[in-house]
Enzyme design. Structure first.
Site, PDB file in Angstrom:
ATOM      1  N   GLY A 160     -21.972  62.137  25.290  1.00  0.00           N
ATOM      2  CA  GLY A 160     -20.919  61.799  26.276  1.00  0.00           C
ATOM      3  C   GLY A 160     -21.232  62.568  27.494  1.00  0.00           C
ATOM      4  N   ARG A 170     -26.619  42.047  14.113  1.00  0.00           N
ATOM      5  CA  ARG A 170     -26.792  42.576  15.546  1.00  0.00           C
ATOM      6  C   ARG A 170     -25.732  41.617  16.295  1.00  0.00           C
ATOM      7  NH1 ARG A 170     -30.306  46.565  17.330  1.00  0.00           N
ATOM      8  NH2 ARG A 170     -31.959  46.533  15.733  1.00  0.00           N
ATOM      9  N   MET A 174     -27.324  54.267  21.706  1.00  0.00           N
ATOM     10  CA  MET A 174     -28.282  54.078  20.960  1.00  0.00           C
ATOM     11  C   MET A 174     -28.479  52.982  20.234  1.00  0.00           C
ATOM     12  SD  MET A 174     -29.648  56.633  22.300  1.00  0.00           S
ATOM     13  CE  MET A 174     -31.290  56.821  21.407  1.00  0.00           C
ATOM     14  N   HIS A 224     -32.490  56.197  31.218  1.00  0.00           N
ATOM     15  CA  HIS A 224     -33.565  56.075  30.342  1.00  0.00           C
ATOM     16  C   HIS A 224     -34.243  57.402  30.566  1.00  0.00           C
ATOM     17  CE1 HIS A 224     -36.637  55.113  27.463  1.00  0.00           C
ATOM     18  NE2 HIS A 224     -37.547  55.544  28.217  1.00  0.00           N
ATOM     19  N   ASP A 233     -35.945  48.437  28.670  1.00  0.00           N
ATOM     20  CA  ASP A 233     -36.287  49.556  29.500  1.00  0.00           C
ATOM     21  C   ASP A 233     -36.941  48.824  30.561  1.00  0.00           C
ATOM     22  OD1 ASP A 233     -34.878  51.399  28.201  1.00  0.00           O
ATOM     23  OD2 ASP A 233     -36.576  52.190  27.210  1.00  0.00           O
ATOM     24  N   THR A 268     -30.063  67.523  33.525  1.00  0.00           N
ATOM     25  CA  THR A 268     -29.306  67.887  34.645  1.00  0.00           C
ATOM     26  C   THR A 268     -29.445  67.410  35.747  1.00  0.00           C
ATOM     27  OG1 THR A 268     -31.149  69.388  35.554  1.00  0.00           O
ATOM     28  CG2 THR A 268     -29.560  70.632  34.067  1.00  0.00           C
ATOM     29  N   GLN A 269     -30.577  66.586  35.874  1.00  0.00           N
ATOM     30  CA  GLN A 269     -31.000  65.647  36.917  1.00  0.00           C
ATOM     31  C   GLN A 269     -30.054  64.206  36.560  1.00  0.00           C
ATOM     32  OE1 GLN A 269     -32.309  66.135  40.021  1.00  0.00           O
ATOM     33  NE2 GLN A 269     -32.200  68.033  39.025  1.00  0.00           N
ATOM     34  N   GLU A 270     -30.211  63.797  35.254  1.00  0.00           N
ATOM     35  CA  GLU A 270     -29.386  62.620  34.946  1.00  0.00           C
ATOM     36  C   GLU A 270     -27.845  62.744  35.457  1.00  0.00           C
ATOM     37  OE1 GLU A 270     -29.688  61.454  30.806  1.00  0.00           O
ATOM     38  OE2 GLU A 270     -31.841  62.125  30.670  1.00  0.00           O
TER      39      GLU A 270
END
Length: 198
Positions: A16, A73, A98, A117, A153, A180-182
């Site tokens: 999270g 599903r 996921m 992604h 994606d 860290t960029q996400e």
């Protein structure tokens, strides 16, 4: 103060950390006052997802819809949609969720469903993106926030961040650098969604 609430529902399966980055940005930047936007709920398909405790600590309502409890599903997605729709979401955010979602689910939230992604799409869709980038000899890697479409994606790119692939990188070290960029671009993309609609 906005009278109409614009609820954000975030779906997670694990730590999270991206969910928390969005929730903290919303709080710090006053999204509720600016656009009526707030993280209303965090839903996980795993009861053991660490992110549920994190969401709870941030004062966000949580729910679990365990995918293994459903025969198909479609049945899982139907229950998930019911839980999400209880919050009347303006935006549904996949933050490390996921599960591959059915076309019906994606269609239901068309135009208000985004994902992050861990690659520079269209490169390396699917799983094991960091190892694949290293194996391919890429000099850069990164992350992409994109709209979700029925094709995995492949939706329109909303934000990207690039990081170098360094000599001696492992999938783990590269993943940490990308993460860290996400945590920067995901809140930016959510903010931009509400700025556009404002």
């Amino acid at each position: 103060m906005h009278t109409s609430k614009k609820n954000i529902v975030i779906l997670i399966s694990g730590s999270g950390s991206n969910m928390a980055a969005i929730a903290r940005a919303a709080d710090k930047e006053g999204w509720l006052v600016k656009w009526g936007a707030q993280v209303a709920a965090v839903i996980s398909n795993r009861a053991d997802a660490v992110g549920l405790e994190l969401a709870h600590s941030l004062g966000i309502a949580t729910a679990v819809v365990p995918h293994k409890a459903f025969d198909s599903r479609e049945a899982f997605d139907a229950e998930l949609m019911a839980r999400i729709d209880a919050h009347a979401p303006a935006l549904v955010v996949l933050a490390g969720f996921m599960r591959i979602l059915t076309p019906g689910f994606v269609q239901h939230y068309a135009g208000r469903l985004i994902n992050i992604h861990p690659s520079l799409l269209p490169a390396f869709t699917g799983l094991n993106t960091h190892q694949r980038a290293i194996d391919a000899g890429c000099k850069v890697a990164g992350a992409t926030v994109h709209e979700v479409t029925a094709e995995l994606d492949h939706g329109a790119t909303l934000a990207q961040a690039v990081v170098p692939v360094l000599p001696g990188d492992t999938a783990e070290t590269l993943a940490a650098r990308v993460l860290t960029q996400e945590h920067l671009i995901f809140p930016q993309a959510v903010r931009a969604f509400f700025e556009r609609g404002a």
